[in-house]
Design an enzyme around this catalytic site. Structure first.
Site, PDB file in Angstrom:
ATOM      1  N   LEU A   1      32.402  27.743  53.543  1.00  0.00           N
ATOM      2  CA  LEU A   1      33.606  27.790  54.389  1.00  0.00           C
ATOM      3  C   LEU A   1      33.449  28.830  55.498  1.00  0.00           C
ATOM      4  O   LEU A   1      34.353  29.016  56.305  1.00  0.00           O
ATOM      5  CB  LEU A   1      34.831  28.156  53.534  1.00  0.00           C
ATOM      6  CG  LEU A   1      35.232  27.126  52.466  1.00  0.00           C
ATOM      7  CD1 LEU A   1      36.340  27.691  51.596  1.00  0.00           C
ATOM      8  CD2 LEU A   1      35.665  25.826  53.108  1.00  0.00           C
TER       9      LEU A   1
ATOM     10  N   THR B   1      23.563  33.094  51.130  1.00  0.00           N
ATOM     11  CA  THR B   1      24.328  32.720  49.953  1.00  0.00           C
ATOM     12  C   THR B   1      23.400  32.147  48.890  1.00  0.00           C
ATOM     13  O   THR B   1      22.168  32.172  49.047  1.00  0.00           O
ATOM     14  CB  THR B   1      25.518  31.789  50.334  1.00  0.00           C
ATOM     15  OG1 THR B   1      26.320  31.592  49.182  1.00  0.00           O
ATOM     16  CG2 THR B   1      25.072  30.453  50.895  1.00  0.00           C
TER      17      THR B   1
ATOM     18  N   LYS C   1      20.120  35.320  47.571  1.00  0.00           N
ATOM     19  CA  LYS C   1      20.518  36.724  47.775  1.00  0.00           C
ATOM     20  C   LYS C   1      19.503  37.735  47.240  1.00  0.00           C
ATOM     21  O   LYS C   1      19.286  38.772  47.855  1.00  0.00           O
ATOM     22  CB  LYS C   1      21.892  36.989  47.140  1.00  0.00           C
ATOM     23  CG  LYS C   1      23.008  36.252  47.847  1.00  0.00           C
ATOM     24  CD  LYS C   1      24.351  36.578  47.221  1.00  0.00           C
ATOM     25  CE  LYS C   1      25.432  35.696  47.805  1.00  0.00           C
ATOM     26  NZ  LYS C   1      26.767  36.021  47.316  1.00  0.00           N
TER      27      LYS C   1
ATOM     28  N   ASP D   1      29.775  41.397  49.889  1.00  0.00           N
ATOM     29  CA  ASP D   1      30.502  40.769  48.771  1.00  0.00           C
ATOM     30  C   ASP D   1      31.247  41.831  47.982  1.00  0.00           C
ATOM     31  O   ASP D   1      32.370  41.636  47.533  1.00  0.00           O
ATOM     32  CB  ASP D   1      29.522  40.096  47.799  1.00  0.00           C
ATOM     33  CG  ASP D   1      28.979  38.784  48.337  1.00  0.00           C
ATOM     34  OD1 ASP D   1      29.641  38.177  49.187  1.00  0.00           O
ATOM     35  OD2 ASP D   1      27.896  38.375  47.889  1.00  0.00           O
TER      36      ASP D   1
ATOM     37  N   GLY E   1      28.964  38.010  35.976  1.00  0.00           N
ATOM     38  CA  GLY E   1      27.975  37.254  36.755  1.00  0.00           C
ATOM     39  C   GLY E   1      27.746  37.970  38.077  1.00  0.00           C
ATOM     40  O   GLY E   1      28.070  39.156  38.234  1.00  0.00           O
ATOM     41  N   GLY E   2      27.214  37.233  39.074  1.00  0.00           N
ATOM     42  CA  GLY E   2      26.921  37.849  40.369  1.00  0.00           C
ATOM     43  C   GLY E   2      28.155  38.468  41.000  1.00  0.00           C
ATOM     44  O   GLY E   2      28.112  39.597  41.514  1.00  0.00           O
TER      45      GLY E   2
ATOM     46  N   TYR F   1      39.223  30.672  45.009  1.00  0.00           N
ATOM     47  CA  TYR F   1      40.079  30.287  46.144  1.00  0.00           C
ATOM     48  C   TYR F   1      40.272  28.781  46.246  1.00  0.00           C
ATOM     49  O   TYR F   1      41.011  28.318  47.104  1.00  0.00           O
ATOM     50  CB  TYR F   1      39.517  30.841  47.464  1.00  0.00           C
ATOM     51  CG  TYR F   1      38.056  30.556  47.684  1.00  0.00           C
ATOM     52  CD1 TYR F   1      37.630  29.330  48.163  1.00  0.00           C
ATOM     53  CD2 TYR F   1      37.101  31.513  47.378  1.00  0.00           C
ATOM     54  CE1 TYR F   1      36.285  29.062  48.345  1.00  0.00           C
ATOM     55  CE2 TYR F   1      35.752  31.257  47.556  1.00  0.00           C
ATOM     56  CZ  TYR F   1      35.354  30.027  48.040  1.00  0.00           C
ATOM     57  OH  TYR F   1      34.025  29.767  48.205  1.00  0.00           O
TER      58      TYR F   1
ATOM     59  N   GLY G   1      41.886  34.627  46.047  1.00  0.00           N
ATOM     60  CA  GLY G   1      40.453  34.722  46.344  1.00  0.00           C
ATOM     61  C   GLY G   1      40.118  34.512  47.812  1.00  0.00           C
ATOM     62  O   GLY G   1      39.077  34.969  48.289  1.00  0.00           O
TER      63      GLY G   1
HETATM   64  P1  NAP Z   1      28.125  33.341  37.897  1.00  0.00           P
HETATM   65  O1  NAP Z   1      27.116  34.358  38.265  1.00  0.00           O
HETATM   66  O2  NAP Z   1      27.678  31.995  37.457  1.00  0.00           O
HETATM   67  O3  NAP Z   1      29.051  33.978  36.721  1.00  0.00           O
HETATM   68  C1  NAP Z   1      30.026  33.216  36.061  1.00  0.00           C
HETATM   69  C2  NAP Z   1      30.927  34.116  35.237  1.00  0.00           C
HETATM   70  O4  NAP Z   1      31.974  33.297  34.663  1.00  0.00           O
HETATM   71  C3  NAP Z   1      30.223  34.794  34.077  1.00  0.00           C
HETATM   72  O5  NAP Z   1      30.831  36.031  33.826  1.00  0.00           O
HETATM   73  C4  NAP Z   1      30.496  33.807  32.915  1.00  0.00           C
HETATM   74  O6  NAP Z   1      30.448  34.378  31.632  1.00  0.00           O
HETATM   75  C5  NAP Z   1      31.932  33.421  33.239  1.00  0.00           C
HETATM   76  N1  NAP Z   1      32.312  32.156  32.603  1.00  0.00           N
HETATM   77  C6  NAP Z   1      31.836  30.922  32.899  1.00  0.00           C
HETATM   78  N2  NAP Z   1      32.431  29.996  32.103  1.00  0.00           N
HETATM   79  C7  NAP Z   1      33.265  30.683  31.290  1.00  0.00           C
HETATM   80  C8  NAP Z   1      34.157  30.296  30.255  1.00  0.00           C
HETATM   81  N3  NAP Z   1      34.307  28.994  29.888  1.00  0.00           N
HETATM   82  N4  NAP Z   1      34.903  31.239  29.639  1.00  0.00           N
HETATM   83  C9  NAP Z   1      34.775  32.537  29.991  1.00  0.00           C
HETATM   84  N5  NAP Z   1      33.951  32.977  30.972  1.00  0.00           N
HETATM   85  C10 NAP Z   1      33.206  32.053  31.605  1.00  0.00           C
HETATM   86  O7  NAP Z   1      29.136  33.063  39.094  1.00  0.00           O
HETATM   87  P2  NAP Z   1      29.621  34.106  40.220  1.00  0.00           P
HETATM   88  O8  NAP Z   1      28.795  33.955  41.427  1.00  0.00           O
HETATM   89  O9  NAP Z   1      29.736  35.428  39.557  1.00  0.00           O
HETATM   90  O10 NAP Z   1      31.065  33.522  40.585  1.00  0.00           O
HETATM   91  C11 NAP Z   1      32.148  33.620  39.660  1.00  0.00           C
HETATM   92  C12 NAP Z   1      33.437  33.185  40.328  1.00  0.00           C
HETATM   93  O11 NAP Z   1      33.767  34.062  41.398  1.00  0.00           O
HETATM   94  C13 NAP Z   1      33.375  31.774  40.934  1.00  0.00           C
HETATM   95  O12 NAP Z   1      34.538  31.104  40.558  1.00  0.00           O
HETATM   96  C14 NAP Z   1      33.389  31.998  42.425  1.00  0.00           C
HETATM   97  O13 NAP Z   1      34.128  30.993  43.080  1.00  0.00           O
HETATM   98  C15 NAP Z   1      34.139  33.328  42.537  1.00  0.00           C
HETATM   99  N6  NAP Z   1      33.704  34.039  43.745  1.00  0.00           N
HETATM  100  C16 NAP Z   1      34.626  34.255  44.720  1.00  0.00           C
HETATM  101  C17 NAP Z   1      34.275  34.900  45.875  1.00  0.00           C
HETATM  102  C18 NAP Z   1      35.287  35.129  46.943  1.00  0.00           C
HETATM  103  O14 NAP Z   1      34.905  35.604  48.039  1.00  0.00           O
HETATM  104  N7  NAP Z   1      36.543  34.870  46.706  1.00  0.00           N
HETATM  105  C19 NAP Z   1      32.943  35.353  46.049  1.00  0.00           C
HETATM  106  C20 NAP Z   1      32.024  35.130  45.027  1.00  0.00           C
HETATM  107  C21 NAP Z   1      32.405  34.456  43.875  1.00  0.00           C
HETATM  108  P3  NAP Z   1      29.070  34.362  30.785  1.00  0.00           P
HETATM  109  O15 NAP Z   1      28.245  35.495  31.317  1.00  0.00           O
HETATM  110  O16 NAP Z   1      29.488  34.555  29.384  1.00  0.00           O
HETATM  111  O17 NAP Z   1      28.405  33.025  31.028  1.00  0.00           O
END
Ligand code: NAP
Length: 293
Positions: free
Chosen positions: A21, A67, A71, A108, A134-135, A232, A253
């Site tokens: 986006l 992205t 990264k 970020d 996560g990330g 978001y 978000g």
């Molecule tokens: P990621 O590295 O894949 O991490 C995913 C996270 O979600 C991990 O902590 C994982 O836990 C947890 N998770 C996944 N399924 C789950 C479940 N069923 N129950 C409980 N926890 C669960 O992804 P990421 O890059 O960190 O992104 C995470 C979220 O942040 C996404 O939704 C993304 O849209 C959002 N985000 C938003 C922005 C923004 O600017 N607004 C920027 C970046 C990311 P485990 O470690 O146990 O698998």
């Protein structure tokens, strides 16, 4: 916007990159700021990332966002790193300097903190909960540490990951020796009482359309607690709605996404973008994507 021989270029490298986006948001800010530059998506296959980064310099780009999945790979290709990028071990913003060298930054980690601070809650001196390791969770926990939080708690479905992130960041971020780190599992008794928590960053993927539900019931938080939902799309998740229904202050978000983009813009162009314009462009982009299904 008309593109001429003078138009500067900024990009976003990802694979895939079609979901991003950032182009509508950044191009709206460039237009509003009267800057003769265009922001373009750059689909870069993982094994071509080194060539692509070198190409930025050769093609005279101002810089680029980075992205998933690049990264960490880009981190290793930079000549200079900001403190944020260094600690997080990942780069989401590259700037091409006048001498052709490349500086890697990570905005970020700043986005989430700026979003709650703009909404009225300073993170300095607060007890912060990050849900997710996560990330995004890792970046936001680092951002809270840079912003001067007193205590940072990371809770994750897989507690070992929360523990590892808290330990690693605790060792790397040494600005404030009194900063306390805690970690635990989502299903376990929290390492500190819920009522001690001032700011919550929801950084799991639970609540997205593909993975609906709640990572944690926001009913546990005390009145006055400020909650940021990282997701978001949808604009309002179940976590967001429940937190708001409880009377908590809630930030969406989209604000986090906008703030990281605004920080990248300022890093490239040395001036603040108009955030209202960026926010509106993002809202329009999310809505039209939701209508498309
Ligand atoms: P990621 O590295 O894949 O991490 C995913 C996270 O979600 C991990 O902590 C994982 O836990 C947890 N998770 C996944 N399924 C789950 C479940 N069923 N129950 C409980 N926890 C669960 O992804 P990421 O890059 O960190 O992104 C995470 C979220 O942040 C996404 O939704 C993304 O849209 C959002 N985000 C938003 C922005 C923004 O600017 N607004 C920027 C970046 C990311 P485990 O470690 O146990 O698998």
């Amino acid at each position: 916007m008309s593109i001429t021989g003078h138009t500067k270029l900024v990009g976003v490298m990802g694979w895939p990159v079609s979901h991003t986006l950032s182009p509508p948001m950044q191009n709206a800010a460039l237009r509003h700021g009267g800057i003769d530059a265009a922001y373009v998506p750059l689909a870069v296959e993982p094994d071509r990332i080194t060539d692509a980064v070198r190409g930025l310099r050769a093609l005279g780009y101002v810089g680029s966002n980075v992205t998933i999945p690049h990264k960490q790979a880009v981190f290793a290709l930079m000549d200079t790193l900001t403190a944020e990028a260094e600690v997080i071990g990942a780069v989401n913003t590259i700037r091409v300097e006048e001498d052709g060298s490349l500086t890697g930054h990570n905005t970020d980690c700043l986005g989430a903190v700026r979003a709650v601070e703009t909404d009225g809650t300073l993170v300095r001196g607060r007890t912060v909960l990050v849900i997710g390791a996560g990330g995004a969770g890792r970046g936001v926990a680092a951002g809270a540490a840079f912003a001067g939080a007193d205590r940072i708690v990371i809770l994750n479905r897989t507690p070992e990951k929360a523990q590892a992130v808290a330990e690693e960041l605790g060792q790397r971020i040494t600005l404030d020796p009194s900063l306390e780190w805690y970690a635990g599992g989502l299903d376990e008794k929290p390492p500190i009482p819920w009522e001690d928590i001032d700011v919550v960053f929801q950084m799991t993927s639970v609540g997205m359309r593909a993975t609906p539900g709640l990572p944690l019931d926001p009913g546990v938080f005390r009145p006055g607690c400020h909650v940021l939902e990282g997701i978001y799309a949808p604009l309002e998740t179940e976590f967001f709605r429940k937190a708001r229904a409880k009377g908590l202050q809630v930030t969406g978000g989209l604000e986090m996404l906008m703030e990281q983009g605004a920080a990248s813009f300022a890093f490239w162009f040395g001036q603040e973008p108009n955030k209202d314009v960026m926010r509106q462009a993002l809202r329009d982009a999310v809505r039209s994507r939701e209508e498309e299904g």
